[in-house]
Design a protein around this motif. Sequence first.
Motif, PDB file in Angstrom:
ATOM      1  N   ARG A  33       1.078  33.134  36.501  1.00  0.00           N
ATOM      2  CA  ARG A  33      -0.292  32.971  36.010  1.00  0.00           C
ATOM      3  C   ARG A  33      -1.195  33.915  36.799  1.00  0.00           C
ATOM      4  N   PHE A  34      -1.928  34.753  36.075  1.00  0.00           N
ATOM      5  CA  PHE A  34      -2.738  35.808  36.675  1.00  0.00           C
ATOM      6  C   PHE A  34      -4.101  35.839  36.008  1.00  0.00           C
ATOM      7  N   ARG A  35      -5.094  36.436  36.719  1.00  0.00           N
ATOM      8  CA  ARG A  35      -6.431  36.553  36.131  1.00  0.00           C
ATOM      9  C   ARG A  35      -7.221  37.653  36.811  1.00  0.00           C
ATOM     10  N   PHE A  36      -8.231  38.148  36.106  1.00  0.00           N
ATOM     11  CA  PHE A  36      -9.259  39.007  36.680  1.00  0.00           C
ATOM     12  C   PHE A  36     -10.535  38.743  35.912  1.00  0.00           C
ATOM     13  N   THR A  37     -11.660  39.031  36.541  1.00  0.00           N
ATOM     14  CA  THR A  37     -12.952  38.924  35.859  1.00  0.00           C
ATOM     15  C   THR A  37     -13.345  40.308  35.391  1.00  0.00           C
ATOM     16  N   ALA A  38     -13.631  40.436  34.101  1.00  0.00           N
ATOM     17  CA  ALA A  38     -13.968  41.736  33.503  1.00  0.00           C
ATOM     18  C   ALA A  38     -15.320  42.208  34.028  1.00  0.00           C
ATOM     19  N   GLU A  39     -15.297  43.343  34.725  1.00  0.00           N
ATOM     20  CA  GLU A  39     -16.496  43.914  35.332  1.00  0.00           C
ATOM     21  C   GLU A  39     -16.883  45.210  34.623  1.00  0.00           C
ATOM     22  N   GLU A  40     -18.018  45.739  34.987  1.00  0.00           N
ATOM     23  CA  GLU A  40     -18.517  46.991  34.421  1.00  0.00           C
ATOM     24  C   GLU A  40     -17.490  48.120  34.570  1.00  0.00           C
ATOM     25  N   LYS A  41     -16.767  48.155  35.679  1.00  0.00           N
ATOM     26  CA  LYS A  41     -15.791  49.223  35.895  1.00  0.00           C
ATOM     27  C   LYS A  41     -14.621  49.155  34.914  1.00  0.00           C
ATOM     28  N   HIS A  42     -14.457  48.057  34.203  1.00  0.00           N
ATOM     29  CA  HIS A  42     -13.383  47.894  33.220  1.00  0.00           C
ATOM     30  C   HIS A  42     -13.818  48.263  31.807  1.00  0.00           C
ATOM     31  N   ARG A  43     -15.068  48.707  31.639  1.00  0.00           N
ATOM     32  CA  ARG A  43     -15.680  48.931  30.326  1.00  0.00           C
ATOM     33  C   ARG A  43     -15.180  50.209  29.658  1.00  0.00           C
ATOM     34  N   ASN A  44     -14.997  50.115  28.336  1.00  0.00           N
ATOM     35  CA  ASN A  44     -14.731  51.319  27.548  1.00  0.00           C
ATOM     36  C   ASN A  44     -16.050  51.794  26.923  1.00  0.00           C
ATOM     37  N   ARG A  45     -16.009  52.839  26.125  1.00  0.00           N
ATOM     38  CA  ARG A  45     -17.244  53.388  25.554  1.00  0.00           C
ATOM     39  C   ARG A  45     -17.919  52.434  24.576  1.00  0.00           C
ATOM     40  N   ALA A  46     -17.151  51.499  24.017  1.00  0.00           N
ATOM     41  CA  ALA A  46     -17.725  50.532  23.080  1.00  0.00           C
ATOM     42  C   ALA A  46     -18.337  49.320  23.797  1.00  0.00           C
ATOM     43  N   GLY A  47     -18.164  49.246  25.123  1.00  0.00           N
ATOM     44  CA  GLY A  47     -18.751  48.148  25.882  1.00  0.00           C
ATOM     45  C   GLY A  47     -17.826  46.952  26.075  1.00  0.00           C
ATOM     46  N   PHE A  48     -16.558  47.083  25.691  1.00  0.00           N
ATOM     47  CA  PHE A  48     -15.569  46.026  25.894  1.00  0.00           C
ATOM     48  C   PHE A  48     -14.623  46.431  27.019  1.00  0.00           C
ATOM     49  N   VAL A  49     -13.680  45.540  27.363  1.00  0.00           N
ATOM     50  CA  VAL A  49     -12.686  45.874  28.381  1.00  0.00           C
ATOM     51  C   VAL A  49     -11.752  46.934  27.813  1.00  0.00           C
ATOM     52  N   GLN A  50     -11.562  48.001  28.575  1.00  0.00           N
ATOM     53  CA  GLN A  50     -10.678  49.100  28.200  1.00  0.00           C
ATOM     54  C   GLN A  50      -9.256  48.573  27.972  1.00  0.00           C
ATOM     55  N   GLY A  51      -8.635  48.992  26.881  1.00  0.00           N
ATOM     56  CA  GLY A  51      -7.270  48.571  26.589  1.00  0.00           C
ATOM     57  C   GLY A  51      -6.303  48.914  27.700  1.00  0.00           C
ATOM     58  N   GLY A  52      -6.506  50.044  28.352  1.00  0.00           N
ATOM     59  CA  GLY A  52      -5.642  50.444  29.460  1.00  0.00           C
ATOM     60  C   GLY A  52      -5.738  49.484  30.634  1.00  0.00           C
ATOM     61  N   MET A  53      -6.893  48.880  30.830  1.00  0.00           N
ATOM     62  CA  MET A  53      -7.038  47.872  31.885  1.00  0.00           C
ATOM     63  C   MET A  53      -6.182  46.655  31.550  1.00  0.00           C
ATOM     64  N   LEU A  54      -6.240  46.221  30.302  1.00  0.00           N
ATOM     65  CA  LEU A  54      -5.430  45.072  29.902  1.00  0.00           C
ATOM     66  C   LEU A  54      -3.941  45.392  30.025  1.00  0.00           C
ATOM     67  N   MET A  55      -3.564  46.625  29.701  1.00  0.00           N
ATOM     68  CA  MET A  55      -2.160  47.023  29.814  1.00  0.00           C
ATOM     69  C   MET A  55      -1.716  47.058  31.270  1.00  0.00           C
ATOM     70  N   SER A  56      -2.544  47.611  32.148  1.00  0.00           N
ATOM     71  CA  SER A  56      -2.205  47.662  33.579  1.00  0.00           C
ATOM     72  C   SER A  56      -2.107  46.260  34.163  1.00  0.00           C
ATOM     73  N   PHE A  57      -3.048  45.413  33.800  1.00  0.00           N
ATOM     74  CA  PHE A  57      -3.044  44.019  34.245  1.00  0.00           C
ATOM     75  C   PHE A  57      -1.757  43.322  33.792  1.00  0.00           C
ATOM     76  N   ALA A  58      -1.400  43.500  32.522  1.00  0.00           N
ATOM     77  CA  ALA A  58      -0.210  42.849  31.974  1.00  0.00           C
ATOM     78  C   ALA A  58       1.070  43.387  32.617  1.00  0.00           C
TER      79      ALA A  58
END
Length: 139
Positions: A33-58
């Motif tokens: 079980r893992f978690r992170f809080t989505a911060e500004e540094k995780h943002r993509n150009r559309a203002g959501f969490v960058q897919g690459g961040m989710l992939m690295s986390f996973a």
Amino acid sequence: MLTDLPWIPIEDDGFIGLIGPVLYKPFVDGVGRFRFTAEEKHRNRAGFVQGGMLMSFADRALGNTARERHPERAQTTVQFDIHFIRAARLGEVVEMECHILKETRSLVFMEGRITTEDELVATVKGIWKIIERRDPPGN
């Protein structure tokens, strides 16, 4: 009770240290079980969490789970599939639950679900190769 277990930061002065903090709970019944809080540094150009961040986390979460029973073991990701269901938003706590499907002498088959507030964000499957450590020639 599982909810009473503390969240512990993953110690990493490499890539995960740059994108973290990533936290985990002590393993119970082989489930990671893992978690992170989505911060500004995780943002993509559309203002959501960058897919690459989710992939690295996973990738890190599944890898840590694959190694949980063998912490000294060397291994590497050989296949990684992610299916995005919805975008993760800044400020959300992104969590992942990881399961070992099967382990052989040389491979570990994994799956996991990424969620925010019990809403499915992505499903992930992967295969990890167990690497046999060998002494360098001459030792």
